[in-house]
Design a protein around this motif. Structure first.
Motif, PDB file in Angstrom:
ATOM      1  N   PHE A  67     126.548   6.739  51.013  1.00  0.00           N
ATOM      2  CA  PHE A  67     127.775   7.490  50.748  1.00  0.00           C
ATOM      3  C   PHE A  67     128.992   6.581  50.557  1.00  0.00           C
ATOM      4  O   PHE A  67     129.620   6.561  49.494  1.00  0.00           O
ATOM      5  CB  PHE A  67     128.047   8.487  51.872  1.00  0.00           C
ATOM      6  N   GLU A  68     129.337   5.821  51.579  1.00  0.00           N
ATOM      7  CA  GLU A  68     130.638   5.149  51.584  1.00  0.00           C
ATOM      8  C   GLU A  68     130.664   3.943  50.640  1.00  0.00           C
ATOM      9  O   GLU A  68     129.661   3.270  50.427  1.00  0.00           O
ATOM     10  CB  GLU A  68     131.012   4.713  53.018  1.00  0.00           C
ATOM     11  N   GLY A  69     131.843   3.711  50.058  1.00  0.00           N
ATOM     12  CA  GLY A  69     132.066   2.506  49.269  1.00  0.00           C
ATOM     13  C   GLY A  69     131.404   2.484  47.907  1.00  0.00           C
ATOM     14  O   GLY A  69     131.251   1.406  47.317  1.00  0.00           O
ATOM     15  N   ARG A  81     127.288  16.199  46.089  1.00  0.00           N
ATOM     16  CA  ARG A  81     126.031  16.247  46.854  1.00  0.00           C
ATOM     17  C   ARG A  81     126.295  16.675  48.295  1.00  0.00           C
ATOM     18  O   ARG A  81     125.542  17.482  48.869  1.00  0.00           O
ATOM     19  CB  ARG A  81     125.373  14.865  46.795  1.00  0.00           C
ATOM     20  N   ALA A  82     127.356  16.139  48.896  1.00  0.00           N
ATOM     21  CA  ALA A  82     127.679  16.486  50.278  1.00  0.00           C
ATOM     22  C   ALA A  82     128.003  17.967  50.414  1.00  0.00           C
ATOM     23  O   ALA A  82     127.578  18.626  51.374  1.00  0.00           O
ATOM     24  CB  ALA A  82     128.853  15.641  50.765  1.00  0.00           C
ATOM     25  N   GLU A  83     128.730  18.513  49.440  1.00  0.00           N
ATOM     26  CA  GLU A  83     129.076  19.933  49.524  1.00  0.00           C
ATOM     27  C   GLU A  83     127.821  20.797  49.437  1.00  0.00           C
ATOM     28  O   GLU A  83     127.716  21.828  50.128  1.00  0.00           O
ATOM     29  CB  GLU A  83     130.066  20.303  48.421  1.00  0.00           C
ATOM     30  N   ASP A 123     137.937  16.135  55.144  1.00  0.00           N
ATOM     31  CA  ASP A 123     138.633  17.319  54.640  1.00  0.00           C
ATOM     32  C   ASP A 123     137.640  18.331  54.077  1.00  0.00           C
ATOM     33  O   ASP A 123     137.747  19.547  54.314  1.00  0.00           O
ATOM     34  CB  ASP A 123     139.625  16.914  53.548  1.00  0.00           C
ATOM     35  N   LEU A 124     136.661  17.831  53.298  1.00  0.00           N
ATOM     36  CA  LEU A 124     135.648  18.717  52.722  1.00  0.00           C
ATOM     37  C   LEU A 124     134.803  19.362  53.813  1.00  0.00           C
ATOM     38  O   LEU A 124     134.527  20.573  53.774  1.00  0.00           O
ATOM     39  CB  LEU A 124     134.759  17.918  51.765  1.00  0.00           C
ATOM     40  N   ALA A 125     134.417  18.579  54.801  1.00  0.00           N
ATOM     41  CA  ALA A 125     133.607  19.104  55.901  1.00  0.00           C
ATOM     42  C   ALA A 125     134.366  20.169  56.671  1.00  0.00           C
ATOM     43  O   ALA A 125     133.807  21.219  57.037  1.00  0.00           O
ATOM     44  CB  ALA A 125     133.193  17.962  56.835  1.00  0.00           C
ATOM     45  N   ALA A 126     135.651  19.925  56.928  1.00  0.00           N
ATOM     46  CA  ALA A 126     136.451  20.880  57.691  1.00  0.00           C
ATOM     47  C   ALA A 126     136.556  22.221  56.971  1.00  0.00           C
ATOM     48  O   ALA A 126     136.521  23.281  57.603  1.00  0.00           O
ATOM     49  CB  ALA A 126     137.847  20.298  57.941  1.00  0.00           C
TER      50      ALA A 126
END
Length: 618
Positions: A67-69, A81-83, A123-126
């Protein structure tokens, strides 16, 4: 109260089978591994409902990788993908997603870049009511250390982003764990636990194939958890194990082993507040019981007589005999009914039960039951002694006897016997053979319930493969148990398992003070022993420079010899009884091992004697 969890990747089988095994073992929560969900035919909603029906809470869904970077367009795609995964998690009814540090060659470094990615993901997770935990993989592209993972989480500064701590990823690379104590408890979203043996491997294959449960390996998992507990963390303790043996074994057995390891770990960390009964002090073997039929009972009795045993008791109501020498008590059971008879029908002649002398049998049983051992009970006749017992290796029984008690007069009528002078003094050790993949299970069983410590595992060369041998011993050296297993199908230990129809006692060693006098007396009574090649004695003579008289005595009697420092060890073996189990006679002179240097010699000699076996039936 601590919640116990396990990742589904730790067990064999389909997802529904894994979940049933996890629930049956007594876990509170479960991590759903993505590969298990993707290969399952049911929907995420159905999996979530199955977990709730089984009484399991899904504490995490994992893993989300790379995910990161990441540069564009991969970065944007990761958020899409995360959503999608958040939607799936809503169906499962879990709120925590595990993201492990990026291993992609395309990943860009920089703590601030990673922190910015996680803040945006927070923010998306929240918005979806979800949380994200970040775990440092020990082989991550840029983030390998849990301290770096925590710094990224700290800089992300989002209530929906936390850190996940994995004992293997912290301990295997040798990272100090003291810094864990400075992480706020509410920012630790999950703690994953795994142990591992010390191996000279790169951390990736080490992790992927050799993780094990706490207490089965060599990593300082206790110190890791002490640091975690110092934070005030109150979330679940979750096992995440990648192990080829575990994936080849029974999901039910492995799940129970895992829960046992968590109970033991928590009890160890509790100190004076421990909930388990402490292990009772053991004092050796109380008796060993053989299950046979009438024909093999006569043959076994004849062999025991040759070894100097005397028939000292007859059961008051059953076809059961007591044979004694020194502090050794053996029982020959050829009763047509009861547990011993069932064991004989299944396995043929062999050891069906071992009784251990302990300071407090009741407390030992309480500890065993708390550690998920299976209690055994069968009706006893009027006036018979009821001895607490649990199921042990291969379905045999493990009895517990109060050390100060007299357990013979109640059930047995004492018989007079001529005492020719006992040569054997005690049971030196008991060796049990089992499938290689079951060795970690029985290791945890023994060291969890009893006051046994493990010695370094040994690798022994059979003619047709390697045998792993794990010795366990109590502090006063009155109880020694050896576990043997091999992944090579034709080794002597595996042939025993095949012919015995399961795991069990393959040999029993008896101690003596003078092996030369003991063997001479046994030979006079008709005993014969395993033949050792002359080449072996030539090597012993060259290696140790023993005097001519000693060498002659070793050769003449087929006695093997080993030396460690100023300690000496003498050992000799009977032929296998009915091609199954055999006896060993040993003399120790300030020697603490098991004659490992001679094991391959013994195995080769026994292989030459081995014949096809037919198991008697009744």
């Amino acid at each position: 109260m601590t919640k116990y969890s396990i990742a589904t990747v730790s067990l064999s089988g389909a997802l529904d089978d894994k979940l049933r095994a996890i629930a049956a073992a007594g876990y509170d929560e479960v991590e759903i591994f993505e590969a298990d969900l993707l290969s399952y035919s049911g929907s995420p909603r159905e999996v979530g409902q199955m977990c709730r029906d089984l009484g399991l809470k899904i504490c995490a869904f994992q893993p989300f990788r790379d995910f990161e970077g990441m540069p564009e367009p991969q970065r944007a795609r990761n958020f899409v993908r995360a959503e999608r995964k958040f939607d799936l998690m809503r169906e499962l009814q879990t709120d925590l997603m595990l993201i492990c540090s990026n291993v992609s060659p395309a990943a860009l470094g920089g703590i601030d870049r990673a922190a910015a990615d996680f803040h945006e993901l927070g923010d998306l997770a929240a918005r979806h009511g979800m949380r994200v935990g970040f775990e440092a993989l020990a082989w991550g592209r840029h983030v390998r250390d849990y301290r770096d993972a925590w710094e990224i989480v700290r800089r992300a500064d989002h209530r929906s982003i936390g850190v996940i701590l994995d004992s293997f990823h912290a301990l295997a690379p040798g990272f100090p764990v003291a810094a864990i104590a400075s992480i706020p408890a509410d920012r630790i979203f999950l703690v994953q636990l795994a142990d591992a043996p010390k191996l000279g491997l790169d951390v990736l294959p080490w992790s992927r194939h050799f993780r094990c449960f706490p207490g089965q390996g060599d990593l300082p998992v206790t110190g890791f958890m002490e640091a975690v507990m110092a934070t005030g963390y109150s979330g679940p303790w979750s096992l995440e194990i990648f192990n080829d043996q575990f994936r080849a074994g029974s999901a039910a057995r492995i799940a129970t082993d895992g829960l046992r390891s968590l109970i033991l770990l928590e009890d160890l960390l509790a100190g004076p507040k421990a909930m388990l009964e402490p292990p009772a002090r053991s004092h050796g073997v109380g008796f060993i019981e053989f299950a046979v039929n009438e024909a093999s009972a006569a043959g076994l009795a004849a062999l025991l007589q040759q070894l100097g045993f005397r028939k000292t008791g007859a059961h008051r109501s059953k076809a059961v005999e007591r044979w004694s020498q020194g502090r050794i008590e053996l029982v020959i059971n050829h009763e047509h009914g009861g547990f011993a008879h069932s064991h004989y029908v299944t396995h043929g002649p062999g050891v069906c039960a071992i009784a251990l002398d302990v300071d407090d049998a009741g407390k030992t049983m309480a500890r065993a039951e708390a550690l998920k051992a299976k209690t055994f009970y069968q009706p006893v006749g009027p006036g018979e002694l009821e001895i607490p017992a649990i199921h042990g290796v291969g379905g045999s029984l493990l009895y517990f006897l109060d050390h100060a008690g007299n357990n013979w007069d109640t059930d047995f009528e004492t018989l007079r016997s001529d005492d020719e002078g006992d040569r054997l003094t005690a049971v030196d050790h008991i060796s049990q053979s089992m499938p290689y993949e079951e060795m970690p299970s029985w290791l945890l069983f023994y060291i969890g319930i009893l006051d046994l410590q493990r010695l370094p595992q040994m690798e022994i060369a059979d003619l047709v493969g390697l045998v792993q041998s794990q010795a366990l011993i109590n502090d006063n050296q009155t109880l020694r148990v050896v576990l043997n297993g091999s992944s090579a199908t034709r080794t002597l230990s595996n042939r025993f398992i095949s012919e015995f129809f399961g795991s069990g006692v393959q040999h029993i060693a008896f101690a003596c003070d003078d092996i030369f006098a003991a063997v001479a007396a046994m030979r006079q009574r008709g005993a014969s022993f395993l033949k050792i090649p002359e080449n072996y004695y030539d090597d012993v003579e060259a290696k140790y420079g023993l005097d001519a008289a000693t060498m002659a005595a070793l050769r003449d009697n087929q006695i093997l010899y080993d030396r460690e420092g100023d300690g000496e060890f003498f050992q000799i073996y009977t032929h296998a009884f009915d091609e199954r189990f055999f006896f060993e006679i040993v003399e120790r002179r300030n020697y603490h091992g098991f004659g490992a240097a001679n094991a391959s010699i013994r195995l080769a000699a026994q292989t030459r004697e081995t014949k096809p076996v037919s198991i008697p039936r009744v």
